[in-house]
Design a protein around this motif. Structure first.
Motif, PDB file in Angstrom:
ATOM      1  N   UNK A   4      19.122 -18.207  62.794  1.00 22.50           N
ATOM      2  CA  UNK A   4      19.505 -19.366  61.983  1.00 22.50           C
ATOM      3  C   UNK A   4      21.011 -19.491  61.858  1.00 22.50           C
ATOM      4  N   UNK A   5      21.674 -18.342  61.671  1.00 24.76           N
ATOM      5  CA  UNK A   5      23.133 -18.337  61.522  1.00 24.76           C
ATOM      6  C   UNK A   5      23.770 -18.905  62.801  1.00 24.76           C
ATOM      7  N   UNK A  16      29.109 -31.404  64.499  1.00 23.30           N
ATOM      8  CA  UNK A  16      29.943 -31.513  63.305  1.00 23.30           C
ATOM      9  C   UNK A  16      29.175 -31.150  62.036  1.00 23.30           C
ATOM     10  N   UNK A  17      27.871 -30.870  62.151  1.00 23.70           N
ATOM     11  CA  UNK A  17      27.053 -30.557  60.971  1.00 23.70           C
ATOM     12  C   UNK A  17      26.273 -29.268  61.189  1.00 23.70           C
ATOM     13  N   UNK A  18      26.105 -28.483  60.118  1.00 25.49           N
ATOM     14  CA  UNK A  18      25.289 -27.267  60.250  1.00 25.49           C
ATOM     15  C   UNK A  18      23.815 -27.589  60.195  1.00 25.49           C
ATOM     16  N   UNK A 404      18.525 -22.320  76.258  1.00 26.76           N
ATOM     17  CA  UNK A 404      19.484 -22.503  75.157  1.00 26.76           C
ATOM     18  C   UNK A 404      19.080 -23.714  74.299  1.00 26.76           C
ATOM     19  N   UNK A 405      18.682 -24.805  74.965  1.00 30.08           N
ATOM     20  CA  UNK A 405      18.253 -25.990  74.211  1.00 30.08           C
ATOM     21  C   UNK A 405      16.994 -25.685  73.394  1.00 30.08           C
ATOM     22  N   UNK A 406      16.099 -24.892  73.981  1.00 31.86           N
ATOM     23  CA  UNK A 406      14.852 -24.545  73.277  1.00 31.86           C
ATOM     24  C   UNK A 406      15.123 -23.784  71.981  1.00 31.86           C
ATOM     25  N   UNK A 407      16.224 -23.045  71.995  1.00 30.57           N
ATOM     26  CA  UNK A 407      16.635 -22.300  70.814  1.00 30.57           C
ATOM     27  C   UNK A 407      16.711 -23.266  69.614  1.00 30.57           C
ATOM     28  N   UNK A 408      17.085 -24.526  69.898  1.00 29.10           N
ATOM     29  CA  UNK A 408      17.130 -25.536  68.839  1.00 29.10           C
ATOM     30  C   UNK A 408      15.817 -26.303  68.752  1.00 29.10           C
ATOM     31  N   UNK A 409      15.350 -26.801  69.917  1.00 28.83           N
ATOM     32  CA  UNK A 409      14.278 -27.795  69.835  1.00 28.83           C
ATOM     33  C   UNK A 409      12.979 -27.217  69.303  1.00 28.83           C
TER      34      UNK A 409
END
Ligand SMILES: C[S@@+](CC[C@H](N)C(=O)[O-])C[C@H]1O[C@@H](n2cnc3c(N)ncnc32)[C@H](O)[C@@H]1O
Ligand code: SF4
Length: 431
Positions: A4-5, A16-18, A404-409
């Motif tokens: 998460x960090x 620009x946003x966490x 890497x994208x999957x880490x978010x999606x």
């Protein structure tokens, strides 16, 4: 915790946003009219949320087919089309995708009315891409699908070994699904796509190889081959003990994908997105291809430059809201320029190639000035090729950049879809 960090740090760098916050305040009819003023073309997404069974791995918004609810749903969609047609006017629709759920559940119950209404009310400049299910593709249904104007068809084959089909609880055997796919492949569609899931529990590399050859032998034009993602709110996700993002899992998936890539490339296919391979010379089956789109139906998402919003996921609530003249839109987020650019880059990486001039046309900014510093090291690592005008991801780059994208999606989807599936009208969702 560590994940998460890191996600927050990277998110801040690119957007620009966490955190991204979706709120229950949605744009009014007047605001939407304003947003359409400088939009020149758009895509259309239609969600059909019905299925005959609920598969234990599936993260999509769906509910068991109910004839009465489906008829009301079709009438509600027609009303939603009328509303958007009033706003969009004569602007060309250049991409149309029908997803689900299983759209073919409504083949004899409202789908034709919906499609006729779409073509009557919008300035349609494109063919239809639609998902289906192998058990719905009898010769008679194929004829009905074609008579509705569907030229690009997909179905979830998922696996070609009976033991894995059992794990996934798919309602057919390997032999049955092969017969169906072969029949559909010879019917004159522009493109027939099959979805195939790999990295199933205890699946061997030999099984992947056998399945890869069997897929090619069926005569299809495209394969979308995904590793099994374990979404925490699905049944398989709840049962899973393994961390699907751990390095050994990622390396195993990489090996499996390499086997499939080899078979598909040797058979005259080329990569058309991170997970999809299309026969050379065939135009690909895909979801909405233009950056701005309208979403119809329960969980339909709409993206209009600086705003993204979602209809309620709940099919009963969606239908009831439209029937009673209320808004079916449940959540929205305003997108800063930085967020829009990050979103644009995300989808271009997914498609594995893009022209820098497209970025300039969309944002009036030089691509290299905004993202050049990230591209150079990736080119040095052999993850992409940059000839100054076009950026093309290599096979190695495609896999790792998408991981890497999957880490978010996967995380975003789990929060957004999981919560929206439980609560029809959430006050806010923080991603
Ligand atoms: C909407 S369904 C396809 C159409 C139809 N409902 C069917 O089941 O044949 C979307 C596809 O996404 C893929 N999919 C669903 N859940 C998945 C998961 N957890 N991991 C990887 N792929 C998944 C499957 O290949 C599935 O066929
Ligand atoms: S995989 Fe297809 S049939 Fe199964 S639940 Fe998902 S959308 Fe429905």
């Amino acid at each position: 915790m560590k994940g998460n960090f890191l996600r927050k740090r990277i998110s801040r760098t690119f957007t620009g946003l966490e955190e991204v916050v979706l709120e229950s305040r949605v744009p009014s009819y007047e605001e939407l009219c304003g947003k359409f003023r400088d939009i020149h073309e758009m895509g259309l997404y239609l969600h059909i949320p019905f299925c005959e069974q609920i598969c234990p791995y599936c993260p999509y918004n769906k509910t068991i087919y109910d004839r009465e609810l489906a008829s009301r749903y079709a009438r509600a969609i027609v009303q939603e089309i009328d509303c958007y047609a009033g706003i969009a006017g004569n602007k060309p629709v250049t991409s149309f995708y029908i997803g689900g759920g299983t759209p073919t559940t409504m083949l004899d119950n409202g789908l034709r009315d919906i499609l006729e209404h779409v073509y009557k009310r919008f300035n349609m400049q494109c063919s239809i891409h639609m998902e289906s299910h192998p058990n719905h593709l009898s010769p008679q249904n194929i004829a009905t699908i074609q008579s509705m104007g569907v030229k690009y068809l997909s179905m979830g084959v998922e696996s070609l070994q009976d033991r894995h089909l059992k794990t996934l609880r798919r309602p057919y055997t390997r032999d049955e699904v092969i017969r169906t796919v072969k029949r559909v492949a010879g019917q004159g569609f522009e493109c027939v796509n099959v979805d195939f899931i790999f990295d199933l529990p205890d699946q061997s590399l030999d099984e992947i190889e056998q399945a890869g050859h069997a897929l090619i032998d069926m005569g299809i034009d495209q394969v979308a081959s995904y590793p099994l993602f374990r979404f925490p709110y699905t049944q398989l996700g709840k049962e899973a003990k393994a961390n699907s993002r751990a390095l050994p899992t990622m390396l195993r998936r990489r090996r499996m994908l390499r086997i499939l890539e080899g078979i598909f490339y040797d058979s005259g296919f080329e990569r058309s997105s991170v997970w999809a391979f299309t026969r050379k010379g065939v135009s690909k089956y895909c979801s909405v291809t233009v950056p701005l789109y309208l979403g119809l139906g329960a969980s339909g998402g709409t993206y209009l430059k600086n705003v993204f919003y979602l209809n309620t996921f709940n099919v009963e609530e969606y239908t009831r809201a439209i029937e009673s003249g209320q808004d079916a839109r449940a959540l929205s987020v305003e997108l800063s320029d930085k967020m829009q650019m990050a979103g644009w880059l995300y989808w271009r990486i997914y498609e594995t190639r893009f022209r820098k001039s497209d970025f300039f046309d969309r944002f009036r900014k030089d691509f290299d000035t905004v993202y050049g510093k990230y591209l150079k090291p990736l080119a040095l690592l052999g993850y992409l090729k940059d000839d100054g005008e076009e950026v093309v991801l290599t096979d190695r780059g495609t896999y790792w950049l998408h991981a890497f994208e999957d880490f978010f999606s996967i995380d975003y989807i789990s929060k957004l879809w999981g919560r929206s599936g439980r609560e029809p009208w959430p006050a806010e969702i923080i991603l």
